[in-house]
Design an enzyme around this catalytic site. Structure first.
Site, PDB file in Angstrom:
ATOM      1  N   ASP A 206     -10.083  -1.852   1.604  1.00  0.00           N
ATOM      2  CA  ASP A 206      -9.926  -2.246   3.030  1.00  0.00           C
ATOM      3  C   ASP A 206      -8.759  -1.794   3.699  1.00  0.00           C
ATOM      4  O   ASP A 206      -7.448  -1.428   2.979  1.00  0.00           O
ATOM      5  CB  ASP A 206      -9.704  -3.940   2.947  1.00  0.00           C
ATOM      6  CG  ASP A 206      -9.601  -4.526   4.198  1.00  0.00           C
ATOM      7  OD1 ASP A 206     -10.602  -4.449   5.106  1.00  0.00           O
ATOM      8  OD2 ASP A 206      -8.531  -5.070   4.631  1.00  0.00           O
ATOM      9  N   GLU A 243     -12.125   2.312   3.714  1.00  0.00           N
ATOM     10  CA  GLU A 243     -12.099   1.996   5.174  1.00  0.00           C
ATOM     11  C   GLU A 243     -11.007   2.724   5.968  1.00  0.00           C
ATOM     12  O   GLU A 243      -9.879   2.295   5.932  1.00  0.00           O
ATOM     13  CB  GLU A 243     -12.415   0.452   5.468  1.00  0.00           C
ATOM     14  CG  GLU A 243     -12.574   0.078   6.820  1.00  0.00           C
ATOM     15  CD  GLU A 243     -12.043  -1.228   7.292  1.00  0.00           C
ATOM     16  OE1 GLU A 243     -12.054  -1.950   8.351  1.00  0.00           O
ATOM     17  OE2 GLU A 243     -10.873  -1.579   6.496  1.00  0.00           O
TER      18      GLU A 243
END
Ligand SMILES: [Ca+2]
Ligand SMILES: [Ca+2]
Length: 498
Positions: A206, A243
């Protein structure tokens, strides 16, 4: 240091928003045992890897603010449930990727509770602290909003404290500061626990571009080098996908230390061409991005998406036009890369922001009291009125679901389509910007793909050197026919030839 060239890279992946997928115990909240009960479904759909959104204890419904990296949120189950999920997934040939959030934690995590007590607390240096004067002097009191965060003021008060802490996304999620060796050691323990003690196959990482804040962001690559070095030493075959919500040129350097990165430029380009019904040199731009990525890592994995849990659902982007919903899948599943299907896309589920409404319950059956269907939120978009549930779509050969299933099977059976490393892609010019055509070359069997992006029927004349492509591997509509290398494509139709 990505060295293992032989490991198997899953060809089709699936993102599960855990809370919304399947409920096993009647509390209305999706959970790990619910996912286990649907592994046969995922295998039959052709899925080879699942990315689970965060499962750790957390005060929020999305759980991106972690309180304990070594546990499972009781809403979702237990560590034993997770172990069971992992072994049952592996039995079915499905890899499991954990969503690992290393950028920030919850203010309720013991590290932050300690750090917030006093400036001389040993955990203080796990975070970024500064006095308002220093923040002003450095000119870092405000940030430009970005696609992944609309926070303007990233510095937050700690009551009774002269210093403020940095939380890029939100005051409830303080950013971690990896200048701290002790924190790096804690991170290595977490990685070891999940890769070795538990045995997950990899991580979705993330907020990978935000690890170091803007004023020291040059340290980011160094951090990922450190991360990758540790991962490769303990589990060389582990898979990492980041990401990096940024243009391709900014994504590219991350391939030095990560196997894969999500291709947001492509996601937006696909959405635009579906809305405008016109190509915008998609293939040329993709080829440019491959060159950028390969500069940093020739074995890069282009992780492709239509949308994810942070974007309006593709079904809503194309205004619930079934032809376009199928077309979106036809493009995603015939382009190179490693596609990630966001749960429910295979049903044509709908949803626009705010976030909870792009994360609505998966519709398994038409039963009003379906025990599998989660009920933590009242659906606004993907209701039984708007969307046929899976059980009905399975029985309908023309359904969005069967369209996905057919294309996934084709991707796995045709080496030209399933090639994930070193993307094989060539532009095919048909002199009509309402058509999108490309070649997936392969030594044994190349595949030619043509999409009609428009709502008008099209007659496509193949260029002279492509006239040997005569065999239909897939046609989204029955009426596609061939006369002298001339093909009739109905609105939004796709044709795959060899
Ligand atoms: Ca439950
Ligand atoms: Ca950060």
């Amino acid at each position: 240091m990505i060295t293992d060239k032989t490991k198997f890279i899953p060809r089709v992946c699936y993102e599960i928003f855990v809370r919304s997928f399947c409920d096993s115990n009647g509390d209305g909240i999706g959970d790990l045992n619910g996912i286990i009960s649907k592994l046969d479904y995922l295998r039959d759909l052709g899925i080879e890897a699942i990315w689970l959104t965060p499962v750790h204890p957390s005060p929020s419904y999305h759980k991106y603010d972690v309180v304990d990296f070594y546990e499972i949120d009781p809403e979702y189950g237990t560590l034993n449930d997770f172990r069971n999920l992992l072994s049952q997934a592996h039995e079915r040939g499905i890899a499991v990727y954990l969503d690992l959030i290393v950028n920030h934690i919850s203010t309720l995590h013991p590290w932050f509770i300690e750090a917030s007590k006093s400036p001389d607390n040993p955990y203080r240096k796990f975070f970024w602290w500064m006095t308002p004067e220093k923040i002003e002097e450095l000119g870092i009191g405000k940030r430009e909003t970005s696609a992944d965060s609309d926070e303007v003021y990233p510095w937050h008060d700690n009551p009774g404290d002269e210093e403020q802490f940095y939380g890029m996304f939100w005051k409830g999620m303080p950013d971690l500061n990896y200048d701290s060796e002790e924190l790096r050691f804690e991170l290595s323990k977490i990685i070891y626990f999940w890769l070795i003690d538990i045995g997950v196959d990899g991580f979705r990482l993330d907020a990978a571009r935000h690890i170091y804040p803007p004023w020291v962001e040059y340290n980011n690559q160094n951090f990922w080098w450190y991360f990758d070095y540790f991962v490769r030493n303990i589990k060389p075959e582990a898979y990492t996908v980041g990401e990096i919500w940024a243009p391709a040129a900014e994504v590219a350097p991350y391939f030095k230390n990560l196997n894969g990165a999500f291709h947001f430029d492509l996601s937006f380009a696909l959405q635009r061409i579906l809305i405008k019904e016109k190509d915008e040199n998609l293939i040329a731009k993709l080829l440019e991005s491959y060159l950028l990525f390969a500069k940093y890592n020739p074995l890069f994995v282009d992780a492709t998406i239509l949308t994810n849990h942070d974007q309006d659902r593709i079904g809503s982007v194309v205004a619930n036009n079934t032809g376009k919903i199928k077309l979106a899948a036809s493009v995603l599943l015939t382009l190179p890369g490693q596609p990630y299907i966001y749960y429910g896309e295979e049903l044509g589920m709908l949803g626009t922001k705010p976030d909870p409404y792009i994360r609505e319950p998966f519709l398994w059956t038409e039963k009003a009291d379906d025990p599998d269907r989660t009920a933590w939120i009242q659906s606004e978009f993907s209701t039984l009125k708007n969307i046929q549930p899976l059980a009905q779509q399975e029985a309908d050969p023309q359904s969005v679901f069967n369209h996905y299933k057919t294309l996934i099977a084709l991707r796995k059976s045709e080496p030209a389509l399933g090639q994930t490393i070193a993307p094989n892609l060539l532009n095919v010019h048909l002199l009509d910007d309402e058509l999108l055509a490309y070649l997936r070359p392969n030594v044994d069997k190349s595949v030619l793909i043509i999409h009609n992006l428009s709502g008008n029927a099209k007659t496509v004349q193949l260029p002279e050197e492509k006239k040997n492509f005569k065999t239909v591997l897939f046609a989204s509509d029955k009426i596609v026919s061939e006369v002298n290398s001339s093909w009739n494509l109905p609105p939004f139709a796709s044709l795959v030839l060899c």
